[in-house]
Design an enzyme around this catalytic site. Structure first.
Site, PDB file in Angstrom:
ATOM      1  NE  ARG A  15      -3.561   1.299   0.252  1.00 20.66           N
ATOM      2  CZ  ARG A  15      -2.634   1.085   1.180  1.00 20.66           C
ATOM      3  NH1 ARG A  15      -1.616   0.267   0.927  1.00 20.66           N
ATOM      4  NH2 ARG A  15      -2.719   1.663   2.360  1.00 20.66           N
ATOM      5  CE  LYS A  75      -3.373   1.595   6.735  1.00 14.95           C
ATOM      6  NZ  LYS A  75      -1.938   1.288   6.969  1.00 14.95           N
ATOM      7  CE1 TYR A  94       0.531  -4.944   4.664  1.00 13.41           C
ATOM      8  CE2 TYR A  94      -1.080  -3.785   3.314  1.00 13.41           C
ATOM      9  CZ  TYR A  94       0.115  -4.474   3.434  1.00 13.41           C
ATOM     10  OH  TYR A  94       0.896  -4.686   2.325  1.00 13.41           O
ATOM     11  CG  HIS A  96       0.716  -1.861  10.554  1.00 12.78           C
ATOM     12  ND1 HIS A  96       2.002  -2.300  10.284  1.00 12.78           N
ATOM     13  CD2 HIS A  96       0.121  -1.681   9.348  1.00 12.78           C
ATOM     14  CE1 HIS A  96       2.175  -2.364   8.969  1.00 12.78           C
ATOM     15  NE2 HIS A  96       1.051  -2.011   8.381  1.00 12.78           N
ATOM     16  CD  GLU A 118       0.751  -6.090  10.047  1.00 15.03           C
ATOM     17  OE1 GLU A 118       0.377  -5.904  11.218  1.00 15.03           O
ATOM     18  OE2 GLU A 118      -0.037  -6.145   9.082  1.00 15.03           O
ATOM     19  CG  ASP A 270       1.442   1.909   8.735  1.00 13.93           C
ATOM     20  OD1 ASP A 270       0.554   2.687   9.113  1.00 13.93           O
ATOM     21  OD2 ASP A 270       1.566   1.541   7.564  1.00 13.93           O
TER      22      ASP A 270
END
Length: 367
Positions: A15, A75, A94, A96, A118, A270
Site C-alpha cells: 500500500r 503502516k 497507523y 498500534h 486507528e 495489530d
C-alpha cells in the site's frame, strides 16, 4: 507544507500513504508533495502518475524524511524509519503502539509528533480511518481461513459451504463490529454456519435485524465463548479496544479441546492479538500450528490486496491529511476533537491515555 510519502518497507506491504488523486488534492491546496520513487508501484501507480498529479519524485526514503514537514504512511514506522524522524516533524499513519514498546521508544526518541489513524473518531463514536481496513480485513479473514482449512495447508479439510448432503463448516466470529460484520457477511455468502458473539446487546440486535435467521448471535459470556470456540472449524478474532491491547479470549488450554486442524484467524493481532497463542506473522509465512490448531496472524492483512486497500484508505484519510497540512497539527487538533483523539506521541511523551496505560508509561497531554 511539504508532505512526504515514503515507500512502505514492512514485509509484503504494497500500500501507499497517498494515491495520485490525493496528491493532486494536496497540491491544489498549495502544498508540496514529495514521493519516494516507486512508492505507488504496488497499487499500479507509477512515478509518472504522481508527477502528473503534481508530486516531486525523490530517489529514496532518506531524502523524503529529510525534506518533509509531515510524513504520511500506511503502516507503523519500522526501526530505520523511526531513526529518520526528527523533532518538529509530523507523522500521520497507523501506529498500534499499545503492544509495541520498541516502536514507542523509537518514536519518543525521535521527538516527532505522531497521530495514529486507528484512534481518530467520528460523531457516531466510530473509528473512520480504521473502518475501511477493518472492512477489508474482515472479508479477507474468511478467504484466508477457508484456505487454511484445506488439508494440504494443515487444516481440517473442510469446505466452508459444504455440499448437498454434507454440513457446512462452523464459523465463529468473536466481535460484532466492522471486522466481525464483514467476516460474517463473507462467511454466510459462502454458505457457512455462522455465529457472532459480542457483549453489546444493541449490536447483536442490529446484526439480527440485518441478517435475520441466516446468522446466529450470542452474548459473549465466558461459557458461550468457550462452547462456540470448541465446536468451531474456523474462529475469527475481531475484537477491538480503541488504542489499547486486545483482550485474550481464547486461552492455550482451549486449543487441546478444539478440533485438530481447526483454524484461528486473529485480525486483532495489530493490537497484540485476542488469542493467547497468537504471535504476529507475515504474508511470506502466514500460519503456524499450536496444539494441532492452525493460527493465521498476519499483522497487515489488507496489504495483500493493496490497490483496493490503498484507495479505500485514502478516501478516509485525505480530509484529515489536508486539515493537518492546511492548519498545522496543533490548530487542526484544537479545531477537531475527533482528529485530536489520534494524537499519540509528542516530543518524547505519550499523549494518548490508553496507549500510555498499556505501555506502563506516563500520559502527558499535548494540547
Amino acid at each position: 507544507m511539504r508532505i512526504g510519502v515514503p515507500t512502505e518497507i514492512k514485509n509484503h506491504e504494497y500500500r501507499v500513504g497517498m494515491t495520485p488523486a490525493s496528491v493532486r488534492e494536496a497540491v491544489h491546496h498549495g502544498h508540496q508533495v514529495l514521493v519516494q520513487a516507486g512508492a505507488g508501484a504496488g497499487i499500479g501507480c507509477d512515478d509518472a502518475a504522481y508527477q502528473a498529479a503534481g508530486a516531486q519524485i525523490l530517489p529514496d526514503a532518506a531524502a523524503v524524511f529529510a525534506q518533509a514537514d509531515m510524513i504520511v504512511k500506511v503502516k507503523e514506522p519500522q526501526a530505520q524509519e523511526c531513526a529518520m524522524l526528527r523533532r518538529g516533524q509530523l507523522l500521520f499513519t497507523y501506529l498500534h503502539l499499545a503492544p509495541d514498546p520498541e516502536q514507542a521508544a523509537g518514536l519518543m526518541k525521535s521527538g516527532c509528533t505522531a497521530i495514529a489513524y486507528e484512534t481518530i473518531t467520528d460523531e457516531r463514536g466510530g473509528l473512520p480511518l480504521l473502518a475501511p481496513m477493518s472492512e477489508v480485513a474482515g472479508r479477507m479473514a474468511i478467504q484466508v481461513g477457508a484456505v487454511a482449512l484445506q488439508k494440504a495447508n494443515g487444516g481440517l479439510g473442510v469446505l466452508l459451504g459444504g455440499v448437498p448432503g454434507v454440513a457446512p463448516a462452523k464459523v465463529v466470529v468473536l466481535g460484532g463490529g466492522v471486522v466481525g460484520t464483514h467476516a460474517a457477511r463473507m462467511a454466510m455468502g459462502l454458505g457457512a454456519d455462522v455465529t457472532v458473539l459480542d457483549k453489546s446487546l444493541p449490536r447483536l440486535r442490529q446484526l439480527d435485524e440485518v441478517f435475520g435467521g441466516r446468522l446466529r448471535t450470542g452474548y459473549a459470556s465466558l461459557d458461550a465463548t468457550e462452547e462456540a470456540v470448541l465446536g468451531a472449524d474456523l474462529v475469527v478474532g475481531a475484537v477491538l479496544v480503541p488504542g489499547a491491547a486486545a483482550p485474550k479470549l481464547v486461552r492455550r488450554a482451549h486449543l487441546a479441546r478444539m478440533k485438530p486442524g481447526s483454524v484461528l484467524v486473529d485480525v486483532a493481532i495489530d493490537q497484540g492479538g485476542c488469542f493467547e497463542t497468537s504471535r504476529a506473522t507475515t504474508h511470506a509465512d502466514p500460519t503456524y500450528v499450536v496444539d494441532g490448531v492452525v493460527h493465521y496472524c498476519v499483522a497487515n492483512m489488507p496489504g495483500a490486496v493493496p490497490r483496493t486497500s490503498a484507495f479505500a484508505l485514502n478516501n478516509a484519510t485525505l480530509p484529515f491529511t489536508l486539515a493537518l497540512a492546511d492548519r498545522g497539527w496543533r490548530a487542526a487538533c484544537q479545531a477537531d476533537r475527533h482528529l485530536a483523539a489520534g494524537l499519540t506521541v509528542h516530543e518524547g511523551q505519550i499523549a494518548h491515555a490508553a496507549v500510555a496505560r498499556d505501555l506502563g508509561l506516563p500520559h502527558v497531554a499535548a494540547l
